[in-house]
Design a protein around this motif. Structure first.
Motif, PDB file in Angstrom:
ATOM      1  N   GLU A 128       3.557   0.174   2.978  1.00 26.90           N
ATOM      2  CA  GLU A 128       3.077  -0.808   3.949  1.00 26.90           C
ATOM      3  C   GLU A 128       2.953  -2.130   3.202  1.00 26.90           C
ATOM      4  O   GLU A 128       2.285  -2.206   2.167  1.00 26.90           O
TER       5      GLU A 128
ATOM      6  N   ARG B 257      -2.256 -10.973   0.785  1.00 25.36           N
ATOM      7  CA  ARG B 257      -3.642 -11.359   0.544  1.00 25.36           C
ATOM      8  C   ARG B 257      -3.649 -12.742  -0.080  1.00 25.36           C
ATOM      9  O   ARG B 257      -2.811 -13.048  -0.932  1.00 25.36           O
TER      10      ARG B 257
ATOM     11  N   GLU C  13     -10.360  -2.484  -5.529  1.00 30.46           N
ATOM     12  CA  GLU C  13      -9.269  -2.271  -4.571  1.00 30.46           C
ATOM     13  C   GLU C  13      -7.915  -2.314  -5.263  1.00 30.46           C
ATOM     14  O   GLU C  13      -6.954  -1.738  -4.772  1.00 30.46           O
TER      15      GLU C  13
ATOM     16  N   ARG D 138      -4.379   9.332  -3.571  1.00 25.25           N
ATOM     17  CA  ARG D 138      -4.917   8.408  -2.570  1.00 25.25           C
ATOM     18  C   ARG D 138      -3.988   7.210  -2.402  1.00 25.25           C
ATOM     19  O   ARG D 138      -3.076   7.006  -3.181  1.00 25.25           O
ATOM     20  N   VAL D 139      -4.265   6.417  -1.388  1.00 27.56           N
ATOM     21  CA  VAL D 139      -3.485   5.208  -1.120  1.00 27.56           C
ATOM     22  C   VAL D 139      -3.991   4.097  -2.035  1.00 27.56           C
ATOM     23  O   VAL D 139      -5.208   3.889  -2.155  1.00 27.56           O
ATOM     24  N   THR D 140      -3.062   3.414  -2.677  1.00 31.22           N
ATOM     25  CA  THR D 140      -3.424   2.330  -3.597  1.00 31.22           C
ATOM     26  C   THR D 140      -2.868   1.004  -3.102  1.00 31.22           C
ATOM     27  O   THR D 140      -1.919   0.969  -2.318  1.00 31.22           O
ATOM     28  N   LEU D 141      -3.456  -0.079  -3.589  1.00 32.05           N
ATOM     29  CA  LEU D 141      -2.975  -1.434  -3.319  1.00 32.05           C
ATOM     30  C   LEU D 141      -2.354  -1.950  -4.603  1.00 32.05           C
ATOM     31  O   LEU D 141      -3.019  -2.003  -5.641  1.00 32.05           O
ATOM     32  N   GLU D 142      -1.072  -2.311  -4.541  1.00 35.70           N
ATOM     33  CA  GLU D 142      -0.321  -2.696  -5.734  1.00 35.70           C
ATOM     34  C   GLU D 142       0.602  -3.867  -5.444  1.00 35.70           C
ATOM     35  O   GLU D 142       0.706  -4.306  -4.309  1.00 35.70           O
TER      36      GLU D 142
ATOM     37  N   ARG E  21       0.878  -1.163   0.000  1.00 34.90           N
ATOM     38  CA  ARG E  21       0.000   0.000   0.000  1.00 34.90           C
ATOM     39  C   ARG E  21       0.916   1.212   0.000  1.00 34.90           C
ATOM     40  O   ARG E  21       1.901   1.249   0.732  1.00 34.90           O
ATOM     41  N   GLN E  22       0.556   2.216  -0.835  1.00 30.30           N
ATOM     42  CA  GLN E  22       1.334   3.449  -0.861  1.00 30.30           C
ATOM     43  C   GLN E  22       0.488   4.601  -1.370  1.00 30.30           C
ATOM     44  O   GLN E  22      -0.480   4.386  -2.105  1.00 30.30           O
ATOM     45  N   TYR E  23       0.866   5.796  -0.959  1.00 30.05           N
ATOM     46  CA  TYR E  23       0.173   6.995  -1.432  1.00 30.05           C
ATOM     47  C   TYR E  23       0.690   7.313  -2.823  1.00 30.05           C
ATOM     48  O   TYR E  23       1.896   7.372  -3.062  1.00 30.05           O
TER      49      TYR E  23
END
Length: 195
Positions: free
Chosen positions: A156, A160, A173, A80-84, A72-74
């Motif tokens: 972060e 998953r 997401e 915004r914070v993304t999930l990558e 997770r990073q801005y």
């Protein structure tokens, strides 16, 4: 069921002649240039703005127990914070995209892979960008240390279950286009292998 046929207009598409190119601005990770080119169809002289940047890597890391290692990073573009999944630039001294992928995985997550294999290469935006992104599958991933973030990163690490990947995509997401393309390469590879 109705049969669908494709219509081909059978016209040869040719490269455009470059008339001039001018660097407008140079930044750390990209250069902006203006290129004038001539259309082979109409003869028109048209200007294009292009971005030159080093090639990138993107890594789909999977642990032996079926977890996808993500970050997770801005992101400043979408604010915004993304999930990558991990990824980044291939450094100027690196000649092997797989080595860059292993480095990015280690730096951004603290994980190391037992195996890293290429699964595809993409043009992030061929209408204006000159670079390519190399996609890799990293398997047998295990945590070996701490993150080694650049000063401009704030990450972060999250894991998953692989089984939840479709749900993360369906719920929006995961929305980063290159991450989605890397997952598509992985799915196509599995389909071609029958797994």
């Amino acid at each position: 069921m109705a049969r669908v046929s494709c219509v081909s207009l059978s016209r040869v598409i040719r490269p455009w002649e470059q008339l001039s190119t001018e660097t407008l601005v140079q930044y750390k990770v990209f250069h902006v240039r203006k290129s004038r080119r001539r259309s082979p169809r109409t003869g028109a002289d048209i200007g294009f703005f292009l971005l030159d940047t080093p090639d990138w890597v993107n890594v789909l890391p999977i642990t032996d127990d079926g977890q996808v290692v993500m970050v997770r990073q801005y992101r400043h573009g979408c604010e915004r914070v993304t999930l990558e999944i991990p990824g980044g630039l291939i450094d100027a001294h690196e000649t092997d995209p797989a080595a860059a992928a292993a480095r990015e995985l280690r730096e951004e997550t603290g994980f190391e892979a037992a195996r890293i294999e290429p699964i595809g290469v993409m043009n992030p935006n061929p209408s204006m960008m000159s670079n390519r992104c190399h996609a890799f599958l990293a398997t047998g991933c295990r945590r070996i240390g701490d993150l080694q973030m650049d000063p401009g990163e704030d990450l972060e690490v999250v894991t998953r279950p692989l089984a939840e990947l479709d749900g993360l995509i369906a719920r929006g997401e995961i929305e980063h286009a290159i991450v989605l393309a890397t997952i598509s390469f992985w799915r196509a590879r599995n389909a071609a292998r029958g797994s």
